[in-house]
Design an enzyme around this catalytic site. Sequence first.
Site, PDB file in Angstrom:
ATOM      1  N   LYS A  10      -7.469   1.040 -12.310  1.00 65.31           N
ATOM      2  CA  LYS A  10      -6.959   0.409 -13.541  1.00 65.31           C
ATOM      3  C   LYS A  10      -7.085  -1.111 -13.475  1.00 65.31           C
ATOM      4  CE  LYS A  10      -1.981  -0.163 -12.853  1.00 65.31           C
ATOM      5  NZ  LYS A  10      -1.981  -1.615 -12.771  1.00 65.31           N
ATOM      6  N   ARG A  15       0.854  -1.192   0.000  1.00 60.46           N
ATOM      7  CA  ARG A  15       0.000   0.000   0.000  1.00 60.46           C
ATOM      8  C   ARG A  15       0.883   1.233   0.000  1.00 60.46           C
ATOM      9  NH1 ARG A  15      -2.402  -1.511   5.658  1.00 60.46           N
ATOM     10  NH2 ARG A  15      -0.231  -2.137   5.775  1.00 60.46           N
ATOM     11  N   CYS A  28      -3.850   1.785  -8.567  1.00 59.95           N
ATOM     12  CA  CYS A  28      -4.142   0.348  -8.722  1.00 59.95           C
ATOM     13  C   CYS A  28      -5.616   0.010  -8.913  1.00 59.95           C
ATOM     14  CB  CYS A  28      -3.590  -0.420  -7.532  1.00 59.95           C
ATOM     15  SG  CYS A  28      -1.796  -0.446  -7.527  1.00 59.95           S
ATOM     16  N   GLY A  87     -16.955   6.857   2.062  1.00 59.34           N
ATOM     17  CA  GLY A  87     -16.280   8.078   1.638  1.00 59.34           C
ATOM     18  C   GLY A  87     -16.672   8.461   0.222  1.00 59.34           C
TER      19      GLY A  87
HETATM   20  P1  NAD Z   1       5.408   3.622 -11.637  1.00 62.63           P
HETATM   21  O1  NAD Z   1       4.802   4.283 -12.805  1.00 62.63           O
HETATM   22  O2  NAD Z   1       5.608   4.390 -10.376  1.00 62.63           O
HETATM   23  O3  NAD Z   1       6.827   3.012 -12.040  1.00 62.63           O
HETATM   24  C1  NAD Z   1       7.062   2.286 -13.195  1.00 62.63           C
HETATM   25  C2  NAD Z   1       8.489   2.572 -13.626  1.00 62.63           C
HETATM   26  O4  NAD Z   1       8.825   1.732 -14.730  1.00 62.63           O
HETATM   27  C3  NAD Z   1       8.696   4.009 -14.128  1.00 62.63           C
HETATM   28  O5  NAD Z   1       9.716   4.616 -13.378  1.00 62.63           O
HETATM   29  C4  NAD Z   1       9.104   3.844 -15.589  1.00 62.63           C
HETATM   30  O6  NAD Z   1      10.013   4.807 -16.024  1.00 62.63           O
HETATM   31  C5  NAD Z   1       9.706   2.453 -15.565  1.00 62.63           C
HETATM   32  N1  NAD Z   1       9.787   1.802 -16.878  1.00 62.63           N
HETATM   33  C6  NAD Z   1       8.832   1.688 -17.819  1.00 62.63           C
HETATM   34  N2  NAD Z   1       9.315   1.015 -18.881  1.00 62.63           N
HETATM   35  C7  NAD Z   1      10.587   0.686 -18.608  1.00 62.63           C
HETATM   36  C8  NAD Z   1      11.607  -0.017 -19.295  1.00 62.63           C
HETATM   37  N3  NAD Z   1      11.385  -0.521 -20.498  1.00 62.63           N
HETATM   38  N4  NAD Z   1      12.791  -0.181 -18.702  1.00 62.63           N
HETATM   39  C9  NAD Z   1      13.032   0.315 -17.492  1.00 62.63           C
HETATM   40  N5  NAD Z   1      12.112   1.000 -16.772  1.00 62.63           N
HETATM   41  C10 NAD Z   1      10.902   1.182 -17.325  1.00 62.63           C
HETATM   42  O7  NAD Z   1       4.509   2.338 -11.360  1.00 62.63           O
HETATM   43  P2  NAD Z   1       4.269   1.599  -9.974  1.00 62.63           P
HETATM   44  O8  NAD Z   1       3.221   2.309  -9.214  1.00 62.63           O
HETATM   45  O9  NAD Z   1       5.561   1.305  -9.337  1.00 62.63           O
HETATM   46  O10 NAD Z   1       3.618   0.240 -10.508  1.00 62.63           O
HETATM   47  C11 NAD Z   1       4.373  -0.759 -11.139  1.00 62.63           C
HETATM   48  C12 NAD Z   1       3.523  -2.005 -11.239  1.00 62.63           C
HETATM   49  O11 NAD Z   1       3.222  -2.497  -9.925  1.00 62.63           O
HETATM   50  C13 NAD Z   1       2.182  -1.788 -11.930  1.00 62.63           C
HETATM   51  O12 NAD Z   1       1.849  -2.922 -12.655  1.00 62.63           O
HETATM   52  C14 NAD Z   1       1.227  -1.621 -10.744  1.00 62.63           C
HETATM   53  O13 NAD Z   1      -0.090  -1.980 -11.081  1.00 62.63           O
HETATM   54  C15 NAD Z   1       1.808  -2.575  -9.753  1.00 62.63           C
HETATM   55  N6  NAD Z   1       1.501  -2.262  -8.345  1.00 62.63           N
HETATM   56  C16 NAD Z   1       1.577  -0.962  -7.927  1.00 62.63           C
HETATM   57  C17 NAD Z   1       1.303  -0.680  -6.593  1.00 62.63           C
HETATM   58  C18 NAD Z   1       1.340   0.740  -6.070  1.00 62.63           C
HETATM   59  O14 NAD Z   1       0.843   0.975  -4.962  1.00 62.63           O
HETATM   60  N7  NAD Z   1       1.908   1.693  -6.806  1.00 62.63           N
HETATM   61  C19 NAD Z   1       0.951  -1.716  -5.691  1.00 62.63           C
HETATM   62  C20 NAD Z   1       0.922  -3.015  -6.175  1.00 62.63           C
HETATM   63  C21 NAD Z   1       1.196  -3.282  -7.498  1.00 62.63           C
END
Ligand code: NAD
Length: 435
Positions: A266, A157, A263, A256
């Site tokens: 999407k 989270r 997350c 709320g």
């Molecule tokens: P984010 O957008 O913060 O980070 C993704 C990163 O990947 C970016 O910095 C981007 O520049 C990099 N990237 C993209 N293409 C690339 C490539 N070819 N080579 C190297 N780097 C590359 O995304 P996030 O929030 O960290 O989410 C990442 C994944 O984890 C997603 O699938 C999301 O659904 C999942 N997730 C996110 C969360 C959350 O709370 N943010 C929680 C659980 C799961």
Amino acid sequence: MNIAVIGAGYVGATTSVSFALRGHTVFAIDHDKEKIGKLKQASLPFYEEEIDGLVKKLAGNGKLSFTTQLDECIDKCSILFITVGTPSLMGGQADLSFVEEVARNIGNLMNEYRVIVLKSTVPVGTNAKIKKLIINELTKRNLKIPFDLISNPEFLREGKALYDALHPDRIVIGCETQKAQKMMKELYGHAKSKILFTSPIDAEMIKYASNAFLAAKISFINELARFCEKIGANVTEVAKGMGMDSRIGAQFLQAGIGYGGSCFPKDISALLALASENGIPLNILQAVLQVNQTQPEWFLEKVKKTLGTLSGKRIAILGLTFKPRTDDIREAPSLKIIDYLLQNNAYITAYDPKGTEHVKKIYPSITYTSNPLDALKKADAVLLITEWEEIIDMDWKAALNTVSAPFVFDGRNALDASVMKQLGYHYEGIGMPEF
Ligand code: NAD
């Protein structure tokens, strides 16, 4: 172990820090040069209180480094994590182009057996597709290098990201060989969390199903809140009574203005799109989405009804991020609230401890303040949108002398209704009798 984490966003940076803290040597890789530049300076590209400071410490002792070059790390690392983004496409499906690009790069650069861990949230069936893609790239190089592709969804989270990465409730590992299972046990062995070894396809579904279920709890209580309000019941008390039942549980039953973030919106869209492509309508989830989409408007209709009109009114918005303790505004309900208020010709002054700069890029013309009290100056109504402690604990007594009219609409039921009333406010929460 030496670990490469590809994609240094919220999940990638947090994963990197958590593995480095456990003594592994981690190479965090991102194609965004600016982001890597900042990380090299120990500056996080997002706000996450627990992690700030750790990057510098871990980089200093050589446990964590940052680069844009996968080719420099791939031979050194036995485990490669994929943590790139999977945003929504126009039709709601997950955009897999970043994951595919990374998979192609790995297939192009890999020279010996590797465990590749897919941590990004991806549609059910993606593991099998990505596996083929990597084999394709290896075949182009006339190579037949064995590898394991594991699905290891992330459940952290934002706001509690590092704690969750270090102490997850459960670790789900979808993998097909004993060899990979052994490596993952070694990697996660320290954690006291329950580990579920399952198939990749089930691991992928577990992630979507978990988020869908949590979103369903939120939309359930939000829809019930509308009914409670109409009939004179108090949804907070109702949720409290429900949550005392261990079969139901109290979490995610706070009424709320709806869920947002990077997350739930999407992932729910992606699951609905995938189910529809497969001819299985997910009716409950469709309703979850519908309730969530209409909740901010339902809230604003209440505001409009009490104030008579929104046109020309000075509205103070407290909180812009999708939840407290993050600077993330992705799909934040505040954005819908701002849109609606602007369409109704209201004047907006907004305050958020961490999200202002991001919102300013979308709405440069509204007024932003550097503290909550200033946002309330001459306000005709105050909307509490994100339950930051700083906002809940502000001096609401002093605020009475600042506002133009004492209307407070609490979109998170975060304030004490009776205290607000005693202070002299007209207070409206979500799903409760009017105070
Ligand atoms: P984010 O957008 O913060 O980070 C993704 C990163 O990947 C970016 O910095 C981007 O520049 C990099 N990237 C993209 N293409 C690339 C490539 N070819 N080579 C190297 N780097 C590359 O995304 P996030 O929030 O960290 O989410 C990442 C994944 O984890 C997603 O699938 C999301 O659904 C999942 N997730 C996110 C969360 C959350 O709370 N943010 C929680 C659980 C799961």
